[in-house]
Design a protein around this motif. Structure first.
Motif, PDB file in Angstrom:
ATOM      1  N   ASP A   1      14.257  -2.067  -4.002  1.00 32.37           N
ATOM      2  CA  ASP A   1      14.613  -2.122  -2.579  1.00 32.37           C
ATOM      3  C   ASP A   1      14.030  -0.976  -1.767  1.00 32.37           C
ATOM      4  OD1 ASP A   1      15.987  -4.458  -3.008  1.00 32.37           O
ATOM      5  OD2 ASP A   1      17.956  -3.517  -3.080  1.00 32.37           O
ATOM      6  N   GLU A   2      13.596   0.087  -2.422  1.00 30.94           N
ATOM      7  CA  GLU A   2      13.028   1.232  -1.711  1.00 30.94           C
ATOM      8  C   GLU A   2      11.501   1.216  -1.670  1.00 30.94           C
ATOM      9  OE1 GLU A   2      14.684   4.823  -3.346  1.00 30.94           O
ATOM     10  OE2 GLU A   2      16.742   4.206  -2.869  1.00 30.94           O
ATOM     11  N   MET A   3      10.895   0.251  -2.326  1.00 29.94           N
ATOM     12  CA  MET A   3       9.434   0.193  -2.399  1.00 29.94           C
ATOM     13  C   MET A   3       8.844  -0.614  -1.251  1.00 29.94           C
ATOM     14  SD  MET A   3       9.048  -0.506  -6.477  1.00 29.94           S
ATOM     15  CE  MET A   3       7.264  -0.660  -6.427  1.00 29.94           C
ATOM     16  N   LYS A   4       7.702  -0.149  -0.760  1.00 32.56           N
ATOM     17  CA  LYS A   4       6.968  -0.883   0.265  1.00 32.56           C
ATOM     18  C   LYS A   4       6.124  -1.960  -0.425  1.00 32.56           C
ATOM     19  CE  LYS A   4       3.556  -0.401   3.862  1.00 32.56           C
ATOM     20  NZ  LYS A   4       2.506   0.406   4.450  1.00 32.56           N
ATOM     21  N   PRO A   5       6.206  -3.227   0.012  1.00 28.75           N
ATOM     22  CA  PRO A   5       5.406  -4.277  -0.621  1.00 28.75           C
ATOM     23  C   PRO A   5       3.924  -4.156  -0.280  1.00 28.75           C
ATOM     24  CG  PRO A   5       6.715  -5.179   1.170  1.00 28.75           C
ATOM     25  CD  PRO A   5       7.094  -3.738   1.044  1.00 28.75           C
ATOM     26  N   THR A   6       3.097  -4.649  -1.189  1.00 33.98           N
ATOM     27  CA  THR A   6       1.646  -4.651  -1.039  1.00 33.98           C
ATOM     28  C   THR A   6       1.179  -6.097  -0.899  1.00 33.98           C
ATOM     29  OG1 THR A   6       1.442  -2.684  -2.429  1.00 33.98           O
ATOM     30  CG2 THR A   6      -0.527  -4.054  -2.208  1.00 33.98           C
TER      31      THR A   6
ATOM     32  N   ASP B   1       0.181 -11.452   4.257  1.00 29.77           N
ATOM     33  CA  ASP B   1       1.636 -11.402   4.088  1.00 29.77           C
ATOM     34  C   ASP B   1       2.210 -12.682   3.467  1.00 29.77           C
ATOM     35  OD1 ASP B   1       1.432 -13.111   6.247  1.00 29.77           O
ATOM     36  OD2 ASP B   1       2.708 -11.931   7.570  1.00 29.77           O
TER      37      ASP B   1
ATOM     38  N   LYS C   1       5.543  -5.883  -5.366  1.00 25.77           N
ATOM     39  CA  LYS C   1       5.859  -4.507  -5.732  1.00 25.77           C
ATOM     40  C   LYS C   1       5.602  -4.412  -7.231  1.00 25.77           C
ATOM     41  CE  LYS C   1       9.486  -4.470  -2.242  1.00 25.77           C
ATOM     42  NZ  LYS C   1      10.927  -4.296  -1.989  1.00 25.77           N
TER      43      LYS C   1
ATOM     44  N   GLU D   1       0.517   1.142  -6.115  1.00 27.14           N
ATOM     45  CA  GLU D   1       1.639   1.765  -6.820  1.00 27.14           C
ATOM     46  C   GLU D   1       1.486   3.281  -6.902  1.00 27.14           C
ATOM     47  OE1 GLU D   1       3.804   1.063 -11.126  1.00 27.14           O
ATOM     48  OE2 GLU D   1       1.784   0.308 -10.799  1.00 27.14           O
TER      49      GLU D   1
ATOM     50  N   MET E   1       3.347 -11.068  -1.150  1.00 30.36           N
ATOM     51  CA  MET E   1       3.621  -9.629  -1.141  1.00 30.36           C
ATOM     52  C   MET E   1       4.248  -9.262  -2.485  1.00 30.36           C
ATOM     53  SD  MET E   1       2.652  -8.688   1.919  1.00 30.36           S
ATOM     54  CE  MET E   1       3.458  -7.150   2.303  1.00 30.36           C
TER      55      MET E   1
ATOM     56  N   ARG F   1      11.428   2.697 -10.959  1.00 32.23           N
ATOM     57  CA  ARG F   1      11.293   2.128  -9.619  1.00 32.23           C
ATOM     58  C   ARG F   1      12.648   1.653  -9.126  1.00 32.23           C
ATOM     59  NH1 ARG F   1       7.309   4.044 -10.837  1.00 32.23           N
ATOM     60  NH2 ARG F   1       5.182   3.256 -10.810  1.00 32.23           N
TER      61      ARG F   1
END
Length: 135
Positions: free
Chosen positions: A20-25, A32, A37, A131, A35, A17
């Motif tokens: 910094d490139e992952m979208k948070p869940t 919100d 990853k 994920e 959040m 992983r």
């Protein structure tokens, strides 16, 4: 006497992983306010978590409620401050501090400031992470 070890499952694939490139869940009903990853392998999971100041886990409506789960949990604070109640004992953690919580022990937390932290769980919890696993 020879003891043969039979694995429960085949070994998994390495998971890579770039945080910094992952979208948070968002975490459940917290929206919100919490959040995360995730990186999950066969028997452990690490989450990078952002928690808004004032957020109480597990229950925003009842700060005295504690959660209990079978997983061992380690929280490492990167920035901000968290107050944990583990059983009847309180801990206030800031950047560079960590807390290990054994499985089966009641606990809760409140973000005293906006907090970034890593959480490690073993075994892997069953909640959805959004994920995308490395093939």
């Amino acid at each position: 006497m020879t003891t043969e070890h039979t694995p429960v499952h085949d070994a998994g694939r390495p998971q890579h992983r770039i945080w910094d490139e992952m979208k948070p869940t968002p975490l459940g009903d917290f929206g919100d306010r919490v959040m995360f990853k995730a990186l999950t392998v066969d028997k452990a999971q690490v989450l990078k978590v952002e928690i808004a100041a004032g957020t109480v886990i597990p229950n925003l409506a009842d700060p005295s409620e504690q959660e209990v789960h079978p997983m061992e949990q380690i929280d490492v604070i990167v920035s901000g401050r968290m107050k944990y109640t583990v059983g009847k004992e309180d801990f206030v953690l800031g950047a560079g501090e960590a807390l290990g919580i054994p499985g089966g022990v009641p606990h809760s937390a409140v973000a005293l400031e906006h907090t970034t932290m890593f959480e490690v769980f073993t075994p892997v919890p069953g909640f959805p992470t959004g994920e995308v696993r490395t093939p």
